[in-house]
Design an enzyme around this catalytic site. Structure first.
Site, PDB file in Angstrom:
ATOM      1  N   ALA A  18     -29.873  56.356   7.965  1.00 36.53           N
ATOM      2  CA  ALA A  18     -28.631  56.772   8.629  1.00 36.53           C
ATOM      3  C   ALA A  18     -27.952  55.543   9.222  1.00 36.53           C
ATOM      4  O   ALA A  18     -28.622  54.612   9.672  1.00 36.53           O
ATOM      5  CB  ALA A  18     -28.928  57.779   9.735  1.00 36.53           C
ATOM      6  N   CYS A  19     -26.623  55.526   9.171  1.00 36.30           N
ATOM      7  CA  CYS A  19     -25.869  54.402   9.734  1.00 36.30           C
ATOM      8  C   CYS A  19     -24.628  54.935  10.448  1.00 36.30           C
ATOM      9  O   CYS A  19     -24.299  56.121  10.302  1.00 36.30           O
ATOM     10  CB  CYS A  19     -25.483  53.401   8.649  1.00 36.30           C
ATOM     11  SG  CYS A  19     -24.361  54.062   7.403  1.00 36.30           S
ATOM     12  N   PRO A  20     -23.918  54.092  11.217  1.00 39.13           N
ATOM     13  CA  PRO A  20     -22.826  54.597  12.063  1.00 39.13           C
ATOM     14  C   PRO A  20     -21.725  55.348  11.298  1.00 39.13           C
ATOM     15  O   PRO A  20     -21.352  56.455  11.691  1.00 39.13           O
ATOM     16  CB  PRO A  20     -22.262  53.331  12.714  1.00 39.13           C
ATOM     17  CG  PRO A  20     -23.400  52.382  12.725  1.00 39.13           C
ATOM     18  CD  PRO A  20     -24.168  52.666  11.465  1.00 39.13           C
ATOM     19  N   THR A  37     -26.311  53.653   4.718  1.00 38.75           N
ATOM     20  CA  THR A  37     -27.254  54.759   4.525  1.00 38.75           C
ATOM     21  C   THR A  37     -27.711  54.803   3.072  1.00 38.75           C
ATOM     22  O   THR A  37     -28.912  54.888   2.785  1.00 38.75           O
ATOM     23  CB  THR A  37     -26.578  56.102   4.891  1.00 38.75           C
ATOM     24  OG1 THR A  37     -26.209  56.049   6.260  1.00 38.75           O
ATOM     25  CG2 THR A  37     -27.498  57.285   4.641  1.00 38.75           C
TER      26      THR A  37
END
Lengths: 106, 147
Positions: A8-10, A16
């Site tokens: 998961a990423c911002p 991701t």
């Protein structure tokens, strides 16, 4: 070895999926099984099953943000890193997981 | 739906000399017609860079932002005449920039495209091919190719 991962990423866009892909490729090269759940802009995909988590020798959370369902991994050997750590050295991440899994099993 | 990955969206020989200038040029690229508020889009991309830099390896960076300043997803690719300083995973300066702008709500079809590009970039052979690609058509082909 069997591993499970969450990426998961911002923005939930690029990192991701890059991390997910990197983990799968590196695991395959190492002869390990890797299931990766992505928590991205399109929600949760390839959600890990209870059986996959239960059977996993080690867990890697390649995350730059808080994720859903982190309690699922309680009690499992878990490596928590950023997505960039996978992008920079997926092979090293798999090596570390293998070691963690071996220790947990031994 | 307008295809996102086309040679028209590749700019070669960019003369920008800083990360911010590269992003500025790519957002203002004439093909980036999806951008309704360029200043806001540029700010959003720079904010993402400040949060987690998107410099990858071997001179590639993938700046991106999800922002209300764009109406449709856009992918703009820039090749620089001279590499510029960027926070990358291997310390390399950046000469190939793949910028991705998406509106606040992203359609699944576009996410799949982004996931496909992301997956491609996780492959060393693709990185090598991307570095070697010299024309817009070649660059697009490398990103689209599946293994």
């Amino acid at each position: 070895m069997k591993f499970v991962a969450v990426a998961a990423c911002p923005a939930g866009l690029m990192h991701t999926f890059m991390a997910a892909s990197g983990l799968k490729k590196a695991a395959k090269k190492a002869g390990a099984t890797m299931h990766v759940e992505t928590q991205s802009a399109s929600g949760i995909e390839d959600q890990l099953t209870a059986a996959q988590i239960s059977e996993a020798d080690a867990v890697v959370l390649a995350i730059d943000v808080n994720i859903e369902g982190i309690e699922r991994f309680a009690g499992k050997p878990t490596l928590t890193i950023g997505t960039n750590d996978v992008l920079a050295n997926a092979k090293g991440v798999i090596a570390q997981l293998t070691e963690m899994g071996a220790q947990a099993n031994g | 739906m307008t295809p996102l990955l086309t040679p028209n969206n590749v700019q070669l020989g960019l003369t920008a000399t800083s990360m911010a200038a590269v992003i500025d040029q790519l957002v203002r690229h004439e093909q980036t017609e999806a951008v309704s508020a360029p200043d806001e889009a540029i700010a959003a991309v720079l904010a993402r860079e400040a949060d987690v830099p998107t410099g990858f390896v071997q001179g590639i960076a993938i700046p991106h932002a999800k922002t209300a300043a764009v109406q449709h997803p856009a992918i703009v690719i820039g090749r620089l005449a001279q590499p510029v300083a960027w926070t990358t995973l291997d310390g390399s300066a950046v000469d190939t920039v793949i910028m991705i702008l998406t509106p606040a709500a992203v359609a699944d079809t576009h996410l799949k495209l982004l996931a496909m590009i992301a997956g491609q970039l996780a492959d060393e052979a693709v990185i090598t091919a991307l570095k070697a690609a010299q024309t817009p058509a070649e660059i697009i082909q490398v990103l689209e190719e599946d293994e």
